[in-house]
Design a protein around this motif. Structure first.
Motif, mmCIF file in Angstrom:
data_model
loop_
_atom_site.group_PDB
_atom_site.id
_atom_site.type_symbol
_atom_site.label_atom_id
_atom_site.label_comp_id
_atom_site.label_asym_id
_atom_site.label_seq_id
_atom_site.Cartn_x
_atom_site.Cartn_y
_atom_site.Cartn_z
ATOM 1 N N GLU A 116 7.994 10.447 -4.472
ATOM 2 C CA GLU A 116 7.601 11.675 -5.166
ATOM 3 C C GLU A 116 7.935 11.654 -6.647
ATOM 4 O O GLU A 116 7.190 12.162 -7.465
ATOM 5 N N ARG A 170 -5.187 2.372 -7.411
ATOM 6 C CA ARG A 170 -5.178 3.556 -6.547
ATOM 7 C C ARG A 170 -4.005 3.548 -5.563
ATOM 8 O O ARG A 170 -4.185 3.612 -4.364
ATOM 9 N N ARG A 171 -2.829 3.466 -6.113
ATOM 10 C CA ARG A 171 -1.565 3.495 -5.351
ATOM 11 C C ARG A 171 -1.373 2.295 -4.429
ATOM 12 O O ARG A 171 -0.669 2.367 -3.449
ATOM 13 N N ARG A 172 -2.006 1.209 -4.796
ATOM 14 C CA ARG A 172 -1.778 -0.068 -4.131
ATOM 15 C C ARG A 172 -1.268 -1.036 -5.194
ATOM 16 O O ARG A 172 -1.722 -0.998 -6.330
ATOM 17 N N ASN A 202 -2.502 7.749 -9.866
ATOM 18 C CA ASN A 202 -3.584 7.188 -9.046
ATOM 19 C C ASN A 202 -4.624 6.439 -9.886
ATOM 20 O O ASN A 202 -5.831 6.529 -9.636
ATOM 21 N N GLN A 240 -0.437 4.394 -0.706
ATOM 22 C CA GLN A 240 -1.326 5.557 -0.718
ATOM 23 C C GLN A 240 -0.746 6.743 0.042
ATOM 24 O O GLN A 240 -0.875 7.874 -0.389
ATOM 25 N N SER A 241 -0.128 6.495 1.164
ATOM 26 C CA SER A 241 0.384 7.617 1.964
ATOM 27 C C SER A 241 1.891 7.795 1.845
ATOM 28 O O SER A 241 2.455 8.722 2.423
ATOM 29 N N CYS A 242 2.562 6.922 1.075
ATOM 30 C CA CYS A 242 4.026 7.012 1.044
ATOM 31 C C CYS A 242 4.623 6.750 -0.339
ATOM 32 O O CYS A 242 5.740 6.258 -0.444
ATOM 33 N N ASP A 273 0.851 -1.186 0.000
ATOM 34 C CA ASP A 273 0.000 0.000 0.000
ATOM 35 C C ASP A 273 0.889 1.239 0.000
ATOM 36 O O ASP A 273 1.621 1.494 0.946
#
Length: 167
Positions: A107, A159-161, A142, A102-104, A100
């Motif tokens: 960049e 979705r970023r997974r 995404n 999504q939060s990391c 996952d």
């Protein structure tokens, strides 16, 4: 490489330099006969392409290629250290692997591509350059439900997974 740490401390030393070290240490050199067999890519490069490049450009190109290789090794070490925490977050069970982001999510696109390469190597399969590009772009933008299949593995971006399973 596939979980094995590869060390190449003499990569920047020329073959002649190694021979001189061996002579200085009263040791005999071992010569692998495949190093002269032009059926293989590396000997063809050494005995055919590199001399032609040096002749064409009027200078030794090997030193420049070694410098590029050293830079690439430094970048590899940098990316591996930077991305290791993300790789360590990989969840692996009998149904496959899951990461996952999504939060990391890294960049930059280049870091995302490198993460995908490391992830695939860790799990024992490889995606083509084109697939890595497309998967990294799907992560960065995404996208949902993007599938990439290579031999008997499927990598899905949602979705970023990242989901990876055997087929």
């Amino acid at each position: 490489i596939q979980g094995v740490r590869v060390l190449r401390p003499l990569l920047h030393v020329t073959k002649e330099g190694i021979r001189q070290m061996l002579v200085g240490a009263n040791m005999k050199a071992f010569e692998d006969p495949t190093n002269r067999d032009t059926r293989f890519l590396r000997p063809r490069l050494r005995h055919s392409l590199l001399p032609r490049l040096s002749q064409e450009f009027g200078k030794d190109v090997e030193g420049n290629l070694v410098a590029i290789g050293r830079d690439a090794s430094e970048l590899t070490a940098y990316f591996e250290a930077r991305l290791l925490p993300l790789l360590n977050a990989l969840q692996d069970d009998s149904s496959g692997a899951y990461l996952d982001l999504q939060s990391c999510l890294p960049e930059s696109l280049v870091e995302t591509k490198y993460l995908l390469r490391l992830l695939c190597a860790k799990l024992g399969f490889f995606l083509s350059r084109e697939m890595i590009e497309q998967a990294a772009e799907a992560l960065q933008t995404n996208k949902s439900q993007r599938r990439f299949i290579m031999k008997k593995k499927e990598l899905t971006i949602d979705r970023r997974r990242i989901f990876i399973r055997s087929l």
